[in-house]
Write a protein that holds these residues in place. Sequence first.
Motif, PDB file in Angstrom:
ATOM      1  N   LYS A   1     -28.838 -54.877 -64.270  1.00 24.12           N
ATOM      2  CA  LYS A   1     -27.695 -55.440 -63.080  1.00 24.12           C
ATOM      3  C   LYS A   1     -27.867 -53.835 -61.849  1.00 24.12           C
ATOM      4  O   LYS A   1     -29.136 -53.410 -61.800  1.00 24.12           O
ATOM      5  CB  LYS A   1     -25.894 -54.507 -64.029  1.00 24.12           C
TER       6      LYS A   1
ATOM      7  N   THR B   1     -23.112 -56.773 -56.377  1.00 22.73           N
ATOM      8  CA  THR B   1     -23.699 -56.380 -57.127  1.00 22.73           C
ATOM      9  C   THR B   1     -23.839 -57.853 -57.979  1.00 22.73           C
ATOM     10  O   THR B   1     -22.644 -58.434 -58.325  1.00 22.73           O
ATOM     11  CB  THR B   1     -22.554 -55.202 -57.660  1.00 22.73           C
ATOM     12  N   TYR B   2     -25.109 -57.944 -58.709  1.00 26.11           N
ATOM     13  CA  TYR B   2     -25.460 -58.601 -59.294  1.00 26.11           C
ATOM     14  C   TYR B   2     -25.590 -58.386 -60.731  1.00 26.11           C
ATOM     15  O   TYR B   2     -25.904 -57.085 -60.861  1.00 26.11           O
ATOM     16  CB  TYR B   2     -26.827 -59.833 -58.261  1.00 26.11           C
ATOM     17  N   VAL B   3     -25.231 -59.112 -61.986  1.00 27.99           N
ATOM     18  CA  VAL B   3     -26.047 -59.439 -63.221  1.00 27.99           C
ATOM     19  C   VAL B   3     -26.700 -60.330 -63.449  1.00 27.99           C
ATOM     20  O   VAL B   3     -26.967 -61.567 -62.917  1.00 27.99           O
ATOM     21  CB  VAL B   3     -25.660 -58.849 -63.958  1.00 27.99           C
TER      22      VAL B   3
ATOM     23  N   ASN C   1     -28.203 -53.638 -57.012  1.00 29.00           N
ATOM     24  CA  ASN C   1     -26.583 -54.631 -55.792  1.00 29.00           C
ATOM     25  C   ASN C   1     -28.197 -54.460 -54.646  1.00 29.00           C
ATOM     26  O   ASN C   1     -29.237 -54.220 -55.238  1.00 29.00           O
ATOM     27  CB  ASN C   1     -25.923 -53.344 -55.612  1.00 29.00           C
TER      28      ASN C   1
ATOM     29  N   LEU D   1     -18.708 -59.314 -59.811  1.00 27.07           N
ATOM     30  CA  LEU D   1     -20.004 -58.821 -60.401  1.00 27.07           C
ATOM     31  C   LEU D   1     -20.575 -60.551 -59.919  1.00 27.07           C
ATOM     32  O   LEU D   1     -19.765 -61.379 -60.227  1.00 27.07           O
ATOM     33  CB  LEU D   1     -19.994 -58.081 -61.425  1.00 27.07           C
TER      34      LEU D   1
END
Length: 163
Positions: free
Chosen positions: A83, A92-94, A85, A68
Amino acid sequence: MKFKQLCLVLFLYIASFCVQDTSKGAAIATNSTDGPQGQREVRTTAYAGSRHGTAKNANGSHLKAGDLNSAAADWSRFPVGTKFNICGTHKTYVVDDYGPALVGTNKIDLYVPSRQEMHHWGVRKVTINIIEPGSYERSLALLKPRKRLPYVRRMVKVLEEKV
Protein backbone atom coordinates in the motif's frame (compact mmCIF):
# COMPACT_ATOMS: atom_id res chain seq x y z
CA MET A 1 0.58 32.56 -18.48
CA LYS A 2 0.00 33.61 -14.86
CA PHE A 3 -2.31 30.61 -14.34
CA LYS A 4 0.45 28.22 -15.44
CA GLN A 5 2.95 29.91 -13.12
CA LEU A 6 0.50 29.72 -10.23
CA CYS A 7 -0.08 26.01 -10.89
CA LEU A 8 3.66 25.38 -11.03
CA VAL A 9 4.23 27.22 -7.74
CA LEU A 10 1.38 25.29 -6.13
CA PHE A 11 2.76 21.99 -7.43
CA LEU A 12 6.26 22.75 -6.13
CA TYR A 13 4.83 23.77 -2.77
CA ILE A 14 2.91 20.51 -2.43
CA ALA A 15 5.84 18.46 -3.72
CA SER A 16 8.15 20.03 -1.14
CA PHE A 17 6.37 18.01 1.56
CA CYS A 18 7.71 14.80 0.00
CA VAL A 19 11.40 14.79 0.69
CA GLN A 20 13.44 11.72 -0.11
CA ASP A 21 17.05 10.66 0.07
CA THR A 22 18.07 10.04 -3.53
CA SER A 23 21.76 9.56 -2.85
CA LYS A 24 22.56 7.26 -5.76
CA GLY A 25 20.01 4.52 -5.16
CA ALA A 26 19.47 4.76 -1.43
CA ALA A 27 18.63 1.36 0.00
CA ILE A 28 15.03 0.61 0.85
CA ALA A 29 14.46 -1.40 4.02
CA THR A 30 13.09 -4.90 3.50
CA ASN A 31 12.93 -8.18 5.33
CA SER A 32 12.38 -11.75 4.17
CA THR A 33 8.59 -11.71 4.33
CA ASP A 34 7.65 -8.12 3.72
CA GLY A 35 8.18 -5.86 0.75
CA PRO A 36 9.95 -2.55 0.52
CA GLN A 37 9.36 0.24 3.01
CA GLY A 38 9.98 3.98 2.95
CA GLN A 39 10.07 6.22 -0.10
CA ARG A 40 11.05 5.36 -3.63
CA GLU A 41 11.12 7.14 -6.97
CA VAL A 42 9.29 5.19 -9.67
CA ARG A 43 8.02 5.64 -13.21
CA THR A 44 4.24 5.44 -13.40
CA THR A 45 1.73 5.05 -16.16
CA ALA A 46 -2.03 4.85 -15.92
CA TYR A 47 -4.17 2.03 -17.24
CA ALA A 48 -7.90 1.72 -17.66
CA GLY A 49 -10.05 -1.37 -17.69
CA SER A 50 -11.33 -3.21 -20.69
CA ARG A 51 -14.01 -1.62 -22.83
CA HIS A 52 -15.87 -4.93 -22.64
CA GLY A 53 -17.04 -5.41 -19.08
CA THR A 54 -15.63 -4.86 -15.63
CA ALA A 55 -11.89 -4.72 -15.14
CA LYS A 56 -10.39 -7.40 -12.88
CA ASN A 57 -7.05 -7.77 -11.15
CA ALA A 58 -4.77 -10.80 -10.87
CA ASN A 59 -6.93 -12.26 -8.09
CA GLY A 60 -10.05 -12.02 -10.22
CA SER A 61 -11.47 -9.23 -8.02
CA HIS A 62 -12.64 -5.92 -9.41
CA LEU A 63 -10.01 -3.22 -9.84
CA LYS A 64 -10.51 -0.43 -7.31
CA ALA A 65 -10.88 3.31 -7.91
CA GLY A 66 -11.83 5.72 -5.16
CA ASP A 67 -10.41 5.95 -1.63
CA LEU A 68 -8.13 2.99 -2.31
CA ASN A 69 -6.99 2.44 -5.89
CA SER A 70 -5.53 -0.59 -7.65
CA ALA A 71 -2.00 -0.64 -8.99
CA ALA A 72 0.03 -3.15 -11.01
CA ALA A 73 3.73 -3.81 -10.45
CA ASP A 74 6.43 -6.45 -10.59
CA TRP A 75 5.53 -8.47 -7.48
CA SER A 76 9.15 -9.39 -6.90
CA ARG A 77 9.82 -5.66 -6.30
CA PHE A 78 6.46 -4.50 -4.95
CA PRO A 79 4.68 -7.59 -3.61
CA VAL A 80 0.91 -7.98 -3.64
CA GLY A 81 -0.67 -5.96 -0.86
CA THR A 82 1.91 -3.15 -0.93
CA LYS A 83 0.00 0.00 0.00
CA PHE A 84 1.45 3.37 -1.00
CA ASN A 85 0.57 6.94 -1.76
CA ILE A 86 2.03 9.29 -4.32
CA CYS A 87 3.68 12.28 -2.70
CA GLY A 88 1.91 15.50 -3.58
CA THR A 89 -1.44 13.80 -4.16
CA HIS A 90 -4.17 12.46 -1.91
CA LYS A 91 -4.38 9.11 -3.71
CA THR A 92 -3.64 5.81 -1.99
CA TYR A 93 -2.98 2.64 -3.99
CA VAL A 94 -2.60 -1.06 -3.28
CA VAL A 95 -0.66 -3.43 -5.53
CA ASP A 96 -3.15 -6.11 -6.57
CA ASP A 97 -2.22 -6.68 -10.21
CA TYR A 98 0.83 -7.35 -12.38
CA GLY A 99 1.69 -7.27 -16.06
CA PRO A 100 4.34 -8.57 -18.44
CA ALA A 101 5.70 -5.09 -19.24
CA LEU A 102 6.41 -4.46 -15.55
CA VAL A 103 8.58 -7.50 -14.79
CA GLY A 104 12.17 -6.52 -14.03
CA THR A 105 11.36 -2.79 -13.99
CA ASN A 106 10.91 -0.07 -11.41
CA LYS A 107 7.53 0.88 -12.88
CA ILE A 108 4.05 0.93 -11.43
CA ASP A 109 0.84 1.09 -13.43
CA LEU A 110 -1.96 3.01 -11.72
CA TYR A 111 -5.54 1.96 -12.37
CA VAL A 112 -7.92 4.76 -13.39
CA PRO A 113 -11.59 4.24 -14.21
CA SER A 114 -11.62 6.04 -17.58
CA ARG A 115 -9.53 6.35 -20.72
CA GLN A 116 -9.69 10.13 -20.38
CA GLU A 117 -7.96 9.95 -16.97
CA MET A 118 -5.48 7.46 -18.38
CA HIS A 119 -4.46 9.84 -21.18
CA HIS A 120 -4.35 12.77 -18.75
CA TRP A 121 -1.91 10.97 -16.43
CA GLY A 122 0.40 9.80 -19.21
CA VAL A 123 3.84 8.79 -17.94
CA ARG A 124 5.19 10.43 -14.80
CA LYS A 125 8.17 9.90 -12.56
CA VAL A 126 6.92 10.26 -8.99
CA THR A 127 7.97 9.64 -5.42
CA ILE A 128 5.87 7.09 -3.61
CA ASN A 129 5.65 6.59 0.12
CA ILE A 130 5.11 2.96 1.06
CA ILE A 131 2.54 2.93 3.85
CA GLU A 132 2.29 -0.83 4.28
CA PRO A 133 4.58 -3.43 2.73
CA GLY A 134 3.10 -6.35 0.84
CA SER A 135 3.98 -10.00 1.25
CA TYR A 136 6.46 -11.86 -0.95
CA GLU A 137 5.01 -15.15 0.35
CA ARG A 138 1.45 -14.24 -0.66
CA SER A 139 2.72 -13.07 -4.07
CA LEU A 140 4.51 -16.36 -4.59
CA ALA A 141 1.42 -18.37 -3.61
CA LEU A 142 -0.72 -16.43 -6.12
CA LEU A 143 1.83 -16.70 -8.94
CA LYS A 144 2.88 -20.37 -8.70
CA PRO A 145 -0.26 -21.69 -10.45
CA ARG A 146 0.50 -19.36 -13.39
CA LYS A 147 4.13 -20.46 -13.91
CA ARG A 148 3.46 -21.53 -17.50
CA LEU A 149 3.82 -17.87 -18.55
CA PRO A 150 7.48 -16.87 -19.08
CA TYR A 151 7.23 -13.49 -17.34
CA VAL A 152 5.53 -15.11 -14.33
CA ARG A 153 8.36 -17.67 -14.14
CA ARG A 154 10.84 -14.77 -13.88
CA MET A 155 8.91 -13.21 -10.98
CA VAL A 156 8.54 -16.59 -9.24
CA LYS A 157 12.29 -17.25 -9.49
CA VAL A 158 13.13 -13.93 -7.77
CA LEU A 159 10.37 -14.40 -5.19
CA GLU A 160 11.63 -17.88 -4.27
CA GLU A 161 15.03 -16.37 -3.51
CA LYS A 162 13.46 -13.75 -1.22
CA VAL A 163 11.21 -16.11 0.75
